[in-house]
Design a protein around this motif. Structure first.
Motif, PDB file in Angstrom:
ATOM      1  N   ASP A 224       1.047   0.797  -3.763  1.00  0.00           N
ATOM      2  CA  ASP A 224       0.616   0.315  -2.448  1.00  0.00           C
ATOM      3  C   ASP A 224      -0.661   0.981  -1.952  1.00  0.00           C
ATOM      4  OD1 ASP A 224       3.008  -1.365  -1.882  1.00  0.00           O
ATOM      5  OD2 ASP A 224       4.033   0.572  -1.950  1.00  0.00           O
ATOM      6  N   ARG A 225      -0.928   2.186  -2.441  1.00  0.00           N
ATOM      7  CA  ARG A 225      -1.984   3.006  -1.858  1.00  0.00           C
ATOM      8  C   ARG A 225      -3.359   2.358  -1.936  1.00  0.00           C
ATOM      9  NH1 ARG A 225      -2.091   8.349  -4.721  1.00  0.00           N
ATOM     10  NH2 ARG A 225       0.033   8.362  -3.914  1.00  0.00           N
ATOM     11  N   HIS A 226      -3.734   1.869  -3.113  1.00  0.00           N
ATOM     12  CA  HIS A 226      -5.081   1.336  -3.280  1.00  0.00           C
ATOM     13  C   HIS A 226      -5.295   0.072  -2.458  1.00  0.00           C
ATOM     14  CE1 HIS A 226      -5.961   4.312  -6.280  1.00  0.00           C
ATOM     15  NE2 HIS A 226      -4.954   3.921  -7.044  1.00  0.00           N
ATOM     16  N   GLU A 227      -4.301  -0.788  -2.421  1.00  0.00           N
ATOM     17  CA  GLU A 227      -4.427  -2.016  -1.650  1.00  0.00           C
ATOM     18  C   GLU A 227      -4.588  -1.727  -0.165  1.00  0.00           C
ATOM     19  OE1 GLU A 227      -4.808  -5.924  -0.654  1.00  0.00           O
ATOM     20  OE2 GLU A 227      -4.843  -5.026  -2.661  1.00  0.00           O
ATOM     21  N   LEU A 228      -3.794  -0.799   0.353  1.00  0.00           N
ATOM     22  CA  LEU A 228      -3.856  -0.495   1.775  1.00  0.00           C
ATOM     23  C   LEU A 228      -5.122   0.267   2.144  1.00  0.00           C
ATOM     24  CD1 LEU A 228      -0.092   0.277   2.264  1.00  0.00           C
ATOM     25  CD2 LEU A 228      -1.380  -1.458   3.506  1.00  0.00           C
TER      26      LEU A 228
ATOM     27  N   ALA B 162       6.405   0.156   4.240  1.00  0.00           N
ATOM     28  CA  ALA B 162       6.652  -0.887   5.228  1.00  0.00           C
ATOM     29  C   ALA B 162       5.904  -0.597   6.521  1.00  0.00           C
ATOM     30  CB  ALA B 162       8.154  -1.004   5.507  1.00  0.00           C
ATOM     31  N   ALA B 163       5.859   0.681   6.917  1.00  0.00           N
ATOM     32  CA  ALA B 163       5.114   1.062   8.115  1.00  0.00           C
ATOM     33  C   ALA B 163       3.628   0.762   7.949  1.00  0.00           C
ATOM     34  CB  ALA B 163       5.328   2.543   8.414  1.00  0.00           C
ATOM     35  N   PHE B 164       3.095   1.048   6.778  1.00  0.00           N
ATOM     36  CA  PHE B 164       1.677   0.803   6.533  1.00  0.00           C
ATOM     37  C   PHE B 164       1.353  -0.682   6.538  1.00  0.00           C
ATOM     38  CE2 PHE B 164       0.945   5.154   5.812  1.00  0.00           C
ATOM     39  CZ  PHE B 164      -0.414   5.354   5.697  1.00  0.00           C
ATOM     40  N   TYR B 165       2.201  -1.464   5.919  1.00  0.00           N
ATOM     41  CA  TYR B 165       1.944  -2.900   5.922  1.00  0.00           C
ATOM     42  C   TYR B 165       2.063  -3.463   7.336  1.00  0.00           C
ATOM     43  CZ  TYR B 165       1.734  -3.161   0.846  1.00  0.00           C
ATOM     44  OH  TYR B 165       1.351  -3.003  -0.468  1.00  0.00           O
ATOM     45  N   ARG B 166       2.987  -2.939   8.104  1.00  0.00           N
ATOM     46  CA  ARG B 166       3.112  -3.372   9.492  1.00  0.00           C
ATOM     47  C   ARG B 166       1.853  -3.005  10.278  1.00  0.00           C
ATOM     48  NH1 ARG B 166       7.579  -4.299  12.490  1.00  0.00           N
ATOM     49  NH2 ARG B 166       8.195  -5.368  10.571  1.00  0.00           N
ATOM     50  N   ALA B 167       1.390  -1.778  10.109  1.00  0.00           N
ATOM     51  CA  ALA B 167       0.171  -1.343  10.808  1.00  0.00           C
ATOM     52  C   ALA B 167      -1.028  -2.169  10.371  1.00  0.00           C
ATOM     53  CB  ALA B 167      -0.080   0.136  10.545  1.00  0.00           C
ATOM     54  N   SER B 168      -1.133  -2.411   9.075  1.00  0.00           N
ATOM     55  CA  SER B 168      -2.246  -3.203   8.556  1.00  0.00           C
ATOM     56  C   SER B 168      -2.257  -4.598   9.168  1.00  0.00           C
ATOM     57  CB  SER B 168      -2.134  -3.298   7.036  1.00  0.00           C
ATOM     58  OG  SER B 168      -3.168  -4.096   6.503  1.00  0.00           O
ATOM     59  N   GLU B 169      -1.075  -5.184   9.313  1.00  0.00           N
ATOM     60  CA  GLU B 169      -0.971  -6.511   9.926  1.00  0.00           C
ATOM     61  C   GLU B 169      -1.421  -6.464  11.380  1.00  0.00           C
ATOM     62  OE1 GLU B 169       3.110  -7.456   9.470  1.00  0.00           O
ATOM     63  OE2 GLU B 169       2.999  -7.684   7.275  1.00  0.00           O
TER      64      GLU B 169
END
Length: 398
Positions: free
Chosen positions: A326-330, A267-274
């Motif tokens: 999640d790793r590859h997508e991020l 969730a932290a990574f997706y938030r950062a990515s956004e």
């Protein structure tokens, strides 16, 4: 070159430097997959020995981390401990050349300096800090001689920025010839050392949770506290009980919002990515040409780091601990972000070969995130404006 060997029982031969070999392989694995993502069996297999054979040299995996970290620091101190010149000090150019050579030689293990030091005990962390202070002094001393108007604090701050540039080579795998990488890093570090000194900044203190995340639901508070803990201690050193206590709830209540710790990290990574995508889109949308777009990207990245320093640090440090799904997508999103920087800098500096462009982009980005570990990001100090100027200098835009 084959390692020197000595006779052992049964006629077999063992390298004289087996302990160093184990530490080198382990350091590369730690940097590639994170300290907690590597087991003794994997280290042994990579060296070509059995797991019990590792125990002949090290008590446990932590002992390998300490030995490897000391080895990296000793290499840096050895590289910069040239005999004094006639004026009493090695020149600034000598030290930059030595550090550039060190950066390429230890590219696969420099992550020990970037992130894995978090897993050291306070005693060993203090030892590492003392050695880092010595290394900074060896760069700051000839800098002060060349720029006598600098205060000791300003010289030390610029020296730390230069070390961040050299350390950046270990944060990516972009292909570049060794000599060209050394030249690009050396020139960027030289430019930074001759930049304007920073405004005074204070030592890092425990940061308040990201205000943009705290103001909201309990779920957002749990996420904010987990991000801060991951940043300060590393993902594996934090447990659900820690997160619950920081958020002011029982550990069992954390599971109402997230199935587990890995989901919190994702969730932290997706938030950062956004946040990164939004900031990039905003910067590009308001630009009328590539030069303006690049300057707006610099401003945007520094602003994002100041506003979300914990989030950005976790985003850059904890990739290897993400769930596989999640790793590859991020990682793809991260690569696309870097490539936008590369595209813009390549357009603005068409004379610069693409490999050097990538090296400078990573150096500029790393400088901001690395310095965020050492100074408090407070706009009242003016550090945000100084970092904008330093990024501009590294990219050769000033």
């Amino acid at each position: 070159m084959r390692s020197p060997t000595v006779d052992v029982s049964g006629g077999r031969k063992r390298p004289k430097d087996r302990k160093a070999q184990i530490a080198q392989v382990a350091a590369e694995l730690f940097c590639a997959r994170g300290y907690h993502g590597v087991g003794l069996e994997e280290i042994a297999a990579a060296v070509g020995i059995s797991a019990p054979a590792v125990y002949r040299h090290f008590e446990n995996k932590y002992a390998i981390l300490v030995f490897a970290t000391r080895g990296l620091v000793d290499s840096a101190l050895t590289a910069t401990s040239r005999p004094p010149e006639e004026d009493g000090w090695a020149t600034l150019e000598d030290q930059l050349e030595a550090l550039a050579r060190l950066a390429t030689t230890h590219r696969d293990t420099s992550g020990l300096y970037q992130w894995e030091w978090r897993y050291l005990t306070p005693e060993h962390r203090a030892e590492f800090g003392d050695d880092l202070t010595t290394l900074l002094r060896r760069l700051a001393t000839p800098l002060s001689a060349a720029r006598p108007a600098l205060t000791p604090a300003d010289a030390a701050a610029l020296a730390r920025a230069a070390l961040s540039i050299f350390g950046s080579l270990g944060t990516h795998r972009a292909a570049i010839a060794k000599t060209r990488a050394e030249q690009a890093l050396r020139q960027a570090a030289y430019a930074v050392l001759h930049d304007e000194p920073p405004t005074p900044a204070v030592a890092p203190a425990r940061r308040a949770a990201d205000p943009g995340l705290r103001s909201g639901s309990r779920r957002e508070i749990v996420l904010a506290e987990s991000i801060q803990l991951f940043r300060e201690h590393g993902y594996h050193a934090v447990n659900i009980e820690d997160i619950g206590a920081a958020a002011g709830i029982n550990a069992s209540s954390v599971y109402r919002y997230f199935p587990g710790k890995a989901n919190l990290l994702a969730a932290a990574f997706y938030r950062a990515s956004e946040r990164v995508s939004e900031a990039t889109a905003t910067a590009l949308a308001g630009a009328t040409n590539d030069v303006e777009a690049l300057h707006r990207m610099i401003e945007s990245y520094v602003d994002l780091t100041f506003e979300r320093s914990d989030l950005v640090s976790v985003y850059l440090a904890e990739n290897n601990n993400l769930p596989e799904s999640d790793r590859h997508e991020l990682r793809k999103v991260q690569r696309l972000h870097v490539e936008e920087w590369v595209r813009l800098l390549g357009a603005v500096r068409p004379d610069l070969p693409t490999p050097e462009v990538r090296v400078l982009v990573h150096a500029a980005i790393n400088l901001v995130t690395d310095l965020s570990r050492w100074v408090r990001f407070d706009r009242g100090t003016g550090m945000d404006r100084h970092l904008v100027r330093l990024m501009t200098t590294v990219l050769g835009l000033s």
